[in-house]
Design a protein around this motif. Structure first.
Motif, PDB file in Angstrom:
ATOM      1  N   VAL A   1       0.691  -1.252   0.075  1.00  0.00           N
ATOM      2  CA  VAL A   1       0.027   0.052   0.075  1.00  0.00           C
ATOM      3  C   VAL A   1       0.716   1.372   0.153  1.00  0.00           C
ATOM      4  N   LEU A   2       1.946   1.318   0.883  1.00  0.00           N
ATOM      5  CA  LEU A   2       2.638   2.538   0.970  1.00  0.00           C
ATOM      6  C   LEU A   2       3.577   2.535  -0.381  1.00  0.00           C
ATOM      7  N   SER A   3       4.036   1.515  -1.019  1.00  0.00           N
ATOM      8  CA  SER A   3       5.069   1.604  -2.155  1.00  0.00           C
ATOM      9  C   SER A   3       4.092   2.125  -3.347  1.00  0.00           C
ATOM     10  N   LYS A   4       2.766   1.927  -3.277  1.00  0.00           N
ATOM     11  CA  LYS A   4       1.558   2.493  -4.498  1.00  0.00           C
ATOM     12  C   LYS A   4       1.786   3.845  -3.997  1.00  0.00           C
ATOM     13  N   GLN A   5       1.456   4.293  -2.806  1.00  0.00           N
ATOM     14  CA  GLN A   5       0.965   5.778  -2.277  1.00  0.00           C
ATOM     15  C   GLN A   5       2.127   6.380  -3.039  1.00  0.00           C
TER      16      GLN A   5
END
Length: 236
Positions: free
Chosen positions: A67-71
């Motif tokens: 999730v963080l990487s996509k963000q």
């Protein structure tokens, strides 16, 4: 105190930044789990966005990391699509003087172990409170177990001298369930004289998927500390 001036938060950010600065262009990067690693993911994303580095692809160790990487705009891949990982960044719950680790406070240790051991270079990001003289001093060893085997596994662990406890959810009725759909048994040992053998012994119990003892895999440990109210990052 405002969040901006929180010295612990600033220190975690600085450790994350120091790790993110080790990433070079054209790298496959293992992206770990936890609060300090989250800052590393953020700073890798910022370096990519600014053009300081390019052609980075990440392998997340958890849903949180994904999730963080996509963000933060980091393209992701899977282990099926690659044949190596250049560098992995991850946190730890305990680190001993031999750079052995206990991980799994976030219940992601199985996927973390797969990614971190594959990496050519594994960078551990921690604050100084995670340093211990001997593993198991403070933290229990998390053991990921398939649900049907929880009782026999806990009995086998008790015979080894461990005190097993099923990890229960917070703000959730019932136990913690991992990203793989399994349960976590936290095991307190009075003493872990031989982490290398204990890791193998635990993993040989039928029904155990993986445990949180990481031996002989950390290459570099970056340690954050707050000194005189200012964040300082040192290498072990």
């Amino acid at each position: 105190m405002t969040a901006a001036a929180d010295p612990v938060k600033l220190m975690k950010q600085e450790v994350g930044r120091a790790a993110a600065n080790l990433i070079q262009s054209n790298s496959i990067v293992g992206l770990g789990t936890g609060s300090t690693t989250a800052y590393a993911i953020q700073f890798i994303g910022e370096r990519l966005k600014s053009g300081e580095i390019k052609d980075i692809v990440g392998v997340p160790t958890s849903f949180q990391a994904e999730v963080l990487s996509k963000q933060y705009g980091i393209p992701l891949t899977t282990l099926d699509a690659i044949d190596h990982i250049d560098i992995a960044i991850d946190g730890a719950d305990e680190v001993d003087p031999q750079k052995n680790l206990i991980k799994g406070g976030g219940a992601a240790h199985t996927r973390e172990k797969v990614v971190d051991y594959l990496a050519n270079q594994f960078i551990v990001v921690i604050d100084s409170g995670k340093l211990v003289d001997k593993l198991g001093s403070v933290f229990a060893v998390p053991v990921e177990v398939i649900p049907m085997a929880v009782t026999p596994v806990m009995n086998a662990i008790a015979k080894l001298g461990g005190k097993p406890e099923l990890r229960m959810g917070v703000k959730k009725a019932g136990p913690v369930v991992t990203d793989q759909g399994n349960l976590v048994v936290d095991v307190k040992f009075d003493d872990i004289p031989d982490p290398v053998n204990l890791e193998k012994t635990l993993n040989n119990i039928p029904g155990v998927l993986e445990n949180g003892i990481f031996v002989n895999c950390a290459d570099k440990v970056l340690i954050g500390e707050v000194k005189d109210g200012k964040p300082v990052v040192q290498e072990m």
